[in-house]
Design a protein around this motif. Structure first.
Motif, PDB file in Angstrom:
ATOM      1  N   PHE A  94       0.843  -1.191   0.000  1.00 16.67           N
ATOM      2  CA  PHE A  94       0.000   0.000   0.000  1.00 16.67           C
ATOM      3  C   PHE A  94       0.885   1.251   0.000  1.00 16.67           C
ATOM      4  O   PHE A  94       1.552   1.524   0.996  1.00 16.67           O
ATOM      5  CB  PHE A  94      -0.918   0.005   1.221  1.00 16.67           C
ATOM      6  CG  PHE A  94      -1.711  -1.265   1.369  1.00 16.67           C
ATOM      7  CD1 PHE A  94      -2.367  -1.816   0.264  1.00 16.67           C
ATOM      8  CD2 PHE A  94      -1.810  -1.915   2.584  1.00 16.67           C
ATOM      9  CE1 PHE A  94      -3.097  -2.989   0.383  1.00 16.67           C
ATOM     10  CE2 PHE A  94      -2.544  -3.086   2.714  1.00 16.67           C
ATOM     11  CZ  PHE A  94      -3.182  -3.623   1.613  1.00 16.67           C
ATOM     12  N   PRO A  95       0.890   2.009  -1.073  1.00 19.78           N
ATOM     13  CA  PRO A  95       1.827   3.137  -1.166  1.00 19.78           C
ATOM     14  C   PRO A  95       1.437   4.304  -0.267  1.00 19.78           C
ATOM     15  O   PRO A  95       2.235   5.215  -0.059  1.00 19.78           O
ATOM     16  CB  PRO A  95       1.748   3.538  -2.645  1.00 19.78           C
ATOM     17  CG  PRO A  95       0.406   3.086  -3.092  1.00 19.78           C
ATOM     18  CD  PRO A  95       0.081   1.857  -2.289  1.00 19.78           C
ATOM     19  N   ASN A  96       0.208   4.289   0.258  1.00 19.41           N
ATOM     20  CA  ASN A  96      -0.204   5.391   1.123  1.00 19.41           C
ATOM     21  C   ASN A  96       0.194   5.163   2.579  1.00 19.41           C
ATOM     22  O   ASN A  96      -0.200   5.925   3.449  1.00 19.41           O
ATOM     23  CB  ASN A  96      -1.718   5.605   1.013  1.00 19.41           C
ATOM     24  CG  ASN A  96      -2.520   4.359   1.318  1.00 19.41           C
ATOM     25  OD1 ASN A  96      -2.179   3.263   0.863  1.00 19.41           O
ATOM     26  ND2 ASN A  96      -3.558   4.498   2.112  1.00 19.41           N
ATOM     27  N   MET A  97       0.967   4.109   2.840  1.00 18.78           N
ATOM     28  CA  MET A  97       1.417   3.840   4.218  1.00 18.78           C
ATOM     29  C   MET A  97       2.899   3.495   4.181  1.00 18.78           C
ATOM     30  O   MET A  97       3.417   3.083   3.141  1.00 18.78           O
ATOM     31  CB  MET A  97       0.683   2.625   4.789  1.00 18.78           C
ATOM     32  CG  MET A  97      -0.807   2.711   4.721  1.00 18.78           C
ATOM     33  SD  MET A  97      -1.525   1.130   5.171  1.00 18.78           S
ATOM     34  CE  MET A  97      -3.170   1.391   4.556  1.00 18.78           C
ATOM     35  N   LEU A 105      -1.551  -2.927   9.527  1.00 15.83           N
ATOM     36  CA  LEU A 105      -2.914  -2.527   9.151  1.00 15.83           C
ATOM     37  C   LEU A 105      -3.962  -3.604   9.460  1.00 15.83           C
ATOM     38  O   LEU A 105      -4.911  -3.382  10.214  1.00 15.83           O
ATOM     39  CB  LEU A 105      -2.975  -2.170   7.659  1.00 15.83           C
ATOM     40  CG  LEU A 105      -4.386  -1.841   7.151  1.00 15.83           C
ATOM     41  CD1 LEU A 105      -4.811  -0.466   7.607  1.00 15.83           C
ATOM     42  CD2 LEU A 105      -4.486  -1.954   5.636  1.00 15.83           C
TER      43      LEU A 105
ATOM     44  N   LYS B 407      -9.496   2.482   4.026  1.00 16.79           N
ATOM     45  CA  LYS B 407      -8.104   2.542   4.465  1.00 16.79           C
ATOM     46  C   LYS B 407      -7.110   2.511   3.308  1.00 16.79           C
ATOM     47  O   LYS B 407      -6.037   3.086   3.397  1.00 16.79           O
ATOM     48  CB  LYS B 407      -7.816   1.356   5.401  1.00 16.79           C
ATOM     49  CG  LYS B 407      -8.470   1.476   6.740  1.00 16.79           C
ATOM     50  CD  LYS B 407      -7.742   2.524   7.559  1.00 16.79           C
ATOM     51  CE  LYS B 407      -8.576   2.886   8.764  1.00 16.79           C
ATOM     52  NZ  LYS B 407      -7.884   3.860   9.616  1.00 16.79           N
ATOM     53  N   VAL B 408      -7.452   1.786   2.263  1.00 16.59           N
ATOM     54  CA  VAL B 408      -6.461   1.547   1.216  1.00 16.59           C
ATOM     55  C   VAL B 408      -6.812   2.282  -0.083  1.00 16.59           C
ATOM     56  O   VAL B 408      -5.996   3.026  -0.629  1.00 16.59           O
ATOM     57  CB  VAL B 408      -6.317   0.029   0.943  1.00 16.59           C
ATOM     58  CG1 VAL B 408      -5.362  -0.215  -0.213  1.00 16.59           C
ATOM     59  CG2 VAL B 408      -5.833  -0.677   2.204  1.00 16.59           C
ATOM     60  N   PRO B 411      -7.733   6.656   0.202  1.00 13.00           N
ATOM     61  CA  PRO B 411      -6.617   7.604   0.326  1.00 13.00           C
ATOM     62  C   PRO B 411      -5.807   7.730  -0.968  1.00 13.00           C
ATOM     63  O   PRO B 411      -5.393   8.826  -1.336  1.00 13.00           O
ATOM     64  CB  PRO B 411      -5.758   6.990   1.436  1.00 13.00           C
ATOM     65  CG  PRO B 411      -6.669   6.107   2.202  1.00 13.00           C
ATOM     66  CD  PRO B 411      -7.674   5.601   1.216  1.00 13.00           C
ATOM     67  N   GLN B 412      -5.610   6.612  -1.650  1.00 10.16           N
ATOM     68  CA  GLN B 412      -4.867   6.682  -2.917  1.00 10.16           C
ATOM     69  C   GLN B 412      -5.700   7.367  -3.993  1.00 10.16           C
ATOM     70  O   GLN B 412      -5.192   8.156  -4.781  1.00 10.16           O
ATOM     71  CB  GLN B 412      -4.493   5.275  -3.388  1.00 10.16           C
ATOM     72  CG  GLN B 412      -3.580   4.541  -2.437  1.00 10.16           C
ATOM     73  CD  GLN B 412      -3.242   3.151  -2.947  1.00 10.16           C
ATOM     74  OE1 GLN B 412      -2.789   2.982  -4.070  1.00 10.16           O
ATOM     75  NE2 GLN B 412      -3.492   2.145  -2.126  1.00 10.16           N
TER      76      GLN B 412
END
Ligand SMILES: Nc1ncnc2c1ncn2[C@@H]1O[C@H](COP(=O)(O)OP(=O)(O)OP(=O)(O)O)[C@@H](O)[C@H]1O
Ligand SMILES: [Mg+2]
Lengths: 247, 487
Positions: A94-97, A105, B407-408, B411-412
């Motif tokens: 997941f690139p947002n984390m 997660l 959550k995934v 946001p992207q």
């Protein structure tokens, strides 16, 4: 359904439109067993793997994982998936984390662990894959091999009963492949039940308890690495091995 | 934990919506116990009948003939009134939908209208007159052969010219506004212009260098207050009594003469008409309009975002029905021109629900649905452009659909959407100007009103355009800053 198997697949069929991709697959995987699946491109290996955790919906047949039939609509698929770790060819971090958040997660969101416990566990698994010092890094800044090892740690953090690998090294530069295979060998040695789709024949020979040869939506032949690689019975198997081993 | 977030979000949304609606519906109740309040629809500045002050109200010294008449009648007959300024067509629609009790807007009494509305006693006679440049020696229509004459399109003057074209042999040029039309006569492009008598008289009185050559107005028609047929009989009686009283006391002529007799007496000084001078004189009005534009934009964007995100999420969830609802709503609201949507909400919906939709609320609803539909498409597209592998990775960990989305994927997706959203915000700001059509006193409408008083079209629209560019630049800077912080 037989209690002595971790994964039991019975007469599994899957079609895309008129294209029948899986033509009645039967496969039993015992606890601690490492099964490697080989076969030509388009033979249905990925589709089969994705049917096990219902990323693809089978048309008919049964898939039992730890005794739960995933085809049964009464079974909560999210609960079953928690027991099945999956590692993809393209990592899909997941690139947002950051790396640590990728690993914590699911355990936190699914209420398996508190934040602190999850963090501790995550550091433990990152240590196993040799990346504990990258915990704060953004996954997109890592090399492919590192990303794949984070993906393995992410799957392990859910303490799965079975791990599914779909060509985990085929998107990697050759010098990265070794690190990832090392981690997988270690998991195998520690008794993880694993189903691995791979083109790494060396890995299959060395680590697999059983090698399954897929051809045209069916299992043509299966056996120990010695049986398959040294004494293949079916002409399709021989044909395939000739091609992949002599390039 | 996560579902709590949604609950809080929904509760906040409901609360904000409630406040906005409540705030709009509870209008200040000015009527005292025994004096009834009536709502009159009137025109945005229509000189000399209605002349809005720089705040868009009618409390200036010279609010126009009809406003002065109404003020006197109300006082004499003991009732209160509230004014709603719109375009003339808007007035008629508001009357039909029951948004207002009466229309006082230079409304001429025709047979066709008599069949549809009740009218008061006329207080004025309106007719078409012919005007020429001050130094022209044209005195009658016979001298117009081969020359060009002008009228505003769709007016009775235009009809009259068309009817008599063969007889006199002139060419007709049509205009949309009196100012440009009169200017054309001044510069000599057109030999004569045909316009409403009082409108021209007032123009000449305030400095337009033309002279009226018609002795008697052509097609003269009485002007009166209009009502829904058979409704508000008590008000009708009061107004008629008041008009009679004004006539008898000579006050009616006094008011009318104030606006139509003499020439050039209230000419404004040249100094006022530099850009700086215009800015100074209209500072308050412009700021008020700007503030309304900003208010509409901010509140509009908030609700459009909420609506848009809901549409976007409905568009991607694992449910065919929800997907269908989402794409249908997006299709409908993107397909309706915003001005039609505004008319529909402000003047159409009241017919069905049986009570008025407050102006500001109508504006916000229009923005919410129209801009929300575009935002919905952006949000849906943003979610869809997150790679399938992300969904699969999240779901294979056992995350349910909603958690994977929140959550995934979201946001992207939002990160991918930001440039399109910023663009949509800027469009929203510009689109608020369309709400001037239903009479919202935002920046554009403010400009229209000011120009109808000072005739400085070029300079005023320049000022308005520059103001828009400045706030859009600020908005762009702000969003660039936010984007950088987010990255
Ligand atoms: N979503 C889909 N829609 C339609 N056809 C599909 C879809 N996914 C896979 N297929 C088809 O199913 C067949 C089996 O594909 P699959 O990916 O399982 O093969 P594979 O053995 O994993 O091949 P590879 O070694 O190239 O990964 C192929 O013919 C493929 O084109
Ligand atoms: Mg594959």
């Amino acid at each position: 359904m037989d209690k002595k198997y971790k994964v039991q697949v019975k007469d599994l069929h899957k079609s895309y439109g008129s294209n029948e991709v899986l033509k009645g697959i039967n496969l039993n995987v015992k606890p601690n067993e490492v099964v490697c699946m080989i076969g030509p491109s388009g033979s249905g290996k990925s589709t089969f793997l994705r049917c096990i955790n219902k990323l693809e919906e089978p048309n008919s047949g049964h898939v039992y994982v730890d005794g739960y039939d995933i085809a049964d609509p009464k079974v909560n698929i999210n609960k079953v998936r928690q027991k099945i770790g999956m590692v993809f060819q393209h990592f899909n971090l997941f690139p947002n984390m950051n790396v640590l958040q990728n690993v914590t997660l699911a355990p936190v969101e699914l209420g398996k662990m508190s934040k602190d416990e999850a963090k501790k566990a995550a550091m433990h698994y990152l240590d196993i894959v040799g990346l504990s010092e990258k915990a704060d890094a953004n996954p997109t800044k890592l090399s492919g091999g590192q990303q794949q090892r984070v993906a393995i740690a992410r799957a392990l953090a859910m303490k799965p009963d079975v791990m599914l690998f779909d060509e985990p090294t085929s998107a990697l530069d050759p010098e990265m492949v070794g690190d990832v295979l090392e981690v997988m060998k270690r998991l195998a040695k520690e008794g993880m039940t694993m189903i691995v789709v791979t083109h790494e024949m060396g890995f299959a020979k060395q680590v697999a308890d059983r090698v399954v040869f897929f051809h045209d939506g069916d299992i043509r032949e299966q056996g120990t690495p010695d049986q398959i690689f040294n004494h293949p019975q079916h002409p399709d198997t021989r044909n395939f091995l000739d091609k992949v081993l002599n390039v | 934990m996560q579902s709590n977030h949604w609950k809080i979000f929904l509760a906040t949304l409901t609360a904000v919506l409630g406040i906005v609606i409540g705030w709009q519906v509870i209008e200040p109740q000015t009527a005292s116990a025994d004096e009834q309040t009536y709502t009159f629809a009137t025109n945005n500045t229509f000189e000399p009948f209605e002349i809005q002050d720089s705040k868009g109200g009618y409390s200036g010294k010279n609010p126009g003939i009809e406003i002065e008449i109404l003020k006197k009648i109300a006082k004499h007959e003991h009732f209160k009134y509230r004014l709603k300024a719109m375009s003339f067509n808007g007035d008629l629609q508001a009357l039909e939908s029951g948004q207002v009790d009466a229309v006082i807007a230079g409304m001429s009494v025709t047979d066709e209208r008599k069949a549809k509305y009740d009218f008061s006693t006329p207080y004025y006679t309106d007719g078409v007159v012919m005007a020429v440049a001050k130094d022209s020696n044209i005195k009658s229509m016979k001298q117009l052969k081969g020359k060009t004459v002008s009228a505003k399109s769709g007016t009775s003057a235009a009809l009259y010219l068309k009817k008599n074209q063969k007889k006199y042999g002139y060419k007709i040029r049509y205009f949309d506004s009196s100012n440009t039309m009169w200017n054309d006569v001044k510069t000599g492009n057109t030999a004569a212009t045909f316009d409403d008598g009082p409108v021209l008289q007032y123009g000449i009185k305030t400095g337009v260098p033309l002279k009226i050559v018609t002795k008697k107005p052509i097609d003269a028609q009485p002007v009166a207050v209009g009502y829904q047929k058979g409704k508000n009989l008590e008000l009708q009686k009061k107004v008629n009594d008041g008009i009679k009283w004004l006539k008898d006391t000579g006050q009616l002529d006094q008011i009318i003469n104030k606006y139509t007799k003499g020439n050039g007496t209230t000419k404004t000084t040249a100094a006022d008409h530099t850009i700086l001078g215009l800015l100074k004189t209209n500072r308050e009005a412009l700021l008020r309009g700007l503030w309304m534009t900003i208010e509409l934009t901010v509140v509009g964007i908030i609700f459009a975002m909420i609506f848009g995100v809901i549409l976007g999420v409905l568009g991607v969830v694992n449910n065919k029905f929800a997907n269908g609802v989402s794409s249908t709503l997006i299709y409908i609201f993107r397909g309706i021109p915003m001005i039609v949507l505004a008319f529909f909400i402000y003047m159409g919906v009241p017919n069905v629900i049986g009570h008025k939709v407050p102006l500001f609320l109508a504006g916000i609803l229009t923005l919410t649905f129209d801009e929300g539909a575009y935002i919905g498409a952006i949000v849906k597209g943003g979610f869809e452009s997150v790679s399938q592998g992300q969904w699969e990775a999240a779901r294979s960990l056992g995350l349910p659909y909603s958690k994977a989305l929140i959550k995934v994927i979201a946001p992207q997706g939002f990160k991918l959407m930001v440039p399109s959203l910023v663009n949509q915000f800027i469009i929203t700001l510009k689109d608020t100007s369309i709400l001037s059509a239903i009479g919202v006193m935002e920046l554009t409408q403010t400009g229209t009103v000011i120009i109808s008083q000072n005739m400085e079209g070029f300079r005023m629209w320049t000022i308005i355009a520059v103001i828009y560019i400045i706030i859009i630049t600020l908005l762009t800077w702000l969003s660039n800053y936010v984007q950088k912080r987010m990255a």
